[in-house]
Design a protein around this motif. Structure first.
Motif, short mmCIF file in Angstrom:
data_model
loop_
_atom_site.label_atom_id
_atom_site.label_comp_id
_atom_site.label_asym_id
_atom_site.label_seq_id
_atom_site.Cartn_x
_atom_site.Cartn_y
_atom_site.Cartn_z
N SER A 235 -5.19 -4.87 0.13
CA SER A 235 -4.10 -4.01 -0.35
C SER A 235 -4.36 -2.55 -0.01
O SER A 235 -3.42 -1.81 0.34
CB SER A 235 -3.93 -4.18 -1.86
N LEU A 236 -5.63 -2.12 -0.07
CA LEU A 236 -5.96 -0.74 0.27
C LEU A 236 -5.73 -0.48 1.76
O LEU A 236 -5.16 0.55 2.14
CB LEU A 236 -7.42 -0.45 -0.07
N ILE A 237 -6.14 -1.42 2.61
CA ILE A 237 -5.96 -1.25 4.05
C ILE A 237 -4.48 -1.30 4.42
O ILE A 237 -4.02 -0.56 5.28
CB ILE A 237 -6.74 -2.34 4.81
N TYR A 238 -3.73 -2.16 3.74
CA TYR A 238 -2.29 -2.24 3.99
C TYR A 238 -1.63 -0.91 3.63
O TYR A 238 -0.76 -0.42 4.36
CB TYR A 238 -1.68 -3.38 3.19
N LEU A 239 -2.04 -0.31 2.49
CA LEU A 239 -1.48 0.98 2.09
C LEU A 239 -1.79 2.05 3.12
O LEU A 239 -0.92 2.85 3.49
CB LEU A 239 -2.05 1.39 0.73
N PHE A 240 -3.03 2.04 3.62
CA PHE A 240 -3.39 3.02 4.64
C PHE A 240 -2.55 2.84 5.89
O PHE A 240 -2.09 3.81 6.49
CB PHE A 240 -4.88 2.89 4.97
N ALA A 241 -2.34 1.58 6.30
CA ALA A 241 -1.53 1.31 7.49
C ALA A 241 -0.09 1.79 7.27
O ALA A 241 0.53 2.36 8.18
CB ALA A 241 -1.55 -0.18 7.81
#
Length: 389
Positions: A283-289
């Motif tokens: 979820s953190l990486i998706y938010l960054f993307a």
């Protein structure tokens, strides 16, 4: 593979100067076929006798029509927008993947080309949902649910290709027969789209963490297995094979589901780097993307930077999705051969890649995430609030 009616035929390969296209053309050439490489980019090496290059753009019907003259089979490989910043150029993606495919189909019909094999993608059915051992009975993902324009347009193109199966050829009693192959992520020595980007992340120490569940599984396909699948599919469109692949789609991979990051472990360690131990939530990486894509949308016209990851790439690398090869095995005779990343490691080492520095990139990367988040917050603060008009 035994010699068949494929020998001595003329094959047109759109995107023929790309990594996979040229590999397929070389395999066809070895069997005595004449190949025409139709591409906007010139080949990077000298072509052998019997292999012809035609520079052109599939968005231009006149150029496509000229390339299709006297052709027995088309391998439609050319596409745009698969990864990185290309995924964010919606206009060009639509023009190449949808209109370009329509041009190819029209040229086949008007020039009497009886066979077309389309290189599609897993993404026509996948949009971030978990798929375990899926097969070709899965419906297309609804177009509005695709997280990126590339996947949406590849779906539209595949639908058009399969719908065109059985179309009467101009001035002939024959019909056009089509099929589509849906490959997993392609790898192999010399691959130029994904592996160099991954190696650059490894060398810059961006690859200092992994994300998602360690039990998540995805698939890959070695370039030579994909070449084999395309040649088998083209053969299966002939009368000698009872046109058994006509109107059909097939998932193609090495048939070995694996965690995305574990798949690349031999590459990381083979180049002399430690495999990351830190695991971050997807979820953190998706938010960054997502934030990165927003920034690209705002400043992309001025500075077309390469996003570290797009939302689709996060899904494709961190969410389980793998498919059965049963249909391809039964109808095409497809049997993937064993491959690994050692030949890829050696390819990069032979070109000077390998561990050269110890700079801790991870913390700089995390600071970049904070910077991106702060930038978005500032931008959003200038947007009107609902009801404030």
């Amino acid at each position: 593979m035994e010699s068949t009616q494929m020998d001595k035929k003329v094959f047109l390969l759109t995107g023929g100067c790309g990594y996979f296209g040229f590999r397929l053309a070389s395999a066809l050439h070895k069997r005595g076929a004449r190949t025409v490489l139709f591409d906007a980019v010139r080949p990077s090496q000298e072509l052998p006798e019997g292999m012809v290059f035609m520079q052109g753009d599939i968005r231009d019907y006149a150029q496509v029509e000229k390339a299709a003259l006297g052709v027995d089979c088309v391998f439609h490989i050319a596409s745009y927008g698969m990864s990185g910043r290309e995924q964010l150029n919606r206009h060009l993606i639509e023009a190449v993947n949808v209109q370009g495919t329509k041009n190819i189909l029209r040229a086949c019909v008007e020039n009497g080309v009886p066979r077309l094999v389309y290189t599609s993608t897993f993404n026509v059915v996948f949009g971030g949902q978990v798929i375990e051992n899926g097969d070709e009975s899965l419906p297309y993902l609804p177009l509005h649910l695709h997280p990126d324009h590339y996947s949406r347009t590849k779906s539209l193109a595949e639908m058009a290709v399969l719908k065109a199966n059985g179309t009467a050829l101009t001035g002939s009693s024959e019909v056009l027969r089509t099929c589509a192959l849906r490959p997993a992520g392609i790898y192999g020595p010399g691959e130029q789209r994904h592996l160099p980007r991954i190696v650059s992340y490894i060398e810059k120490r961006i690859f200092s963490f992994v994300y998602g569940s360690p039990s998540s599984l995805v698939e890959f396909v070695h370039v030579d297995n994909l070449v084999s699948a395309h040649m088998l599919a083209a053969e299966a469109l002939t009368a000698e094979k009872q046109h058994r692949s006509a109107g059909q789609a097939y998932f193609i991979s090495d048939g070995k589901p694996v965690n995305n990051f574990e798949f690349f472990r031999p590459l990381v360690e083979g180049l002399g780097y430690p495999f990351p131990k830190l695991r971050l939530p997807i979820s953190l990486i998706y938010l960054f993307a997502f934030l990165t894509e927003m920034i690209h949308h705002i400043i992309g016209p001025l500075y077309n930077f390469q996003p570290l990851l797009t939302r689709t790439e996060v899904y494709k690398t961190g969410v389980t999705h793998y498919f059965s090869m049963a249909k391809a095995r039964k109808e095409l005779g497809y049997e993937p051969q064993e491959h690994n990343l050692q030949e890829v490691v050696q390819w990069f080492k032979s070109r000077g890649h390998g561990r050269r520095c110890q700079s801790p990139f991870f913390w700089r990367f995390m600071l970049n995430i904070l910077f991106v988040s702060a930038f978005i917050a500032v931008v959003l603060s200038f947007l009107p609030v609902a009801g404030s008009w």
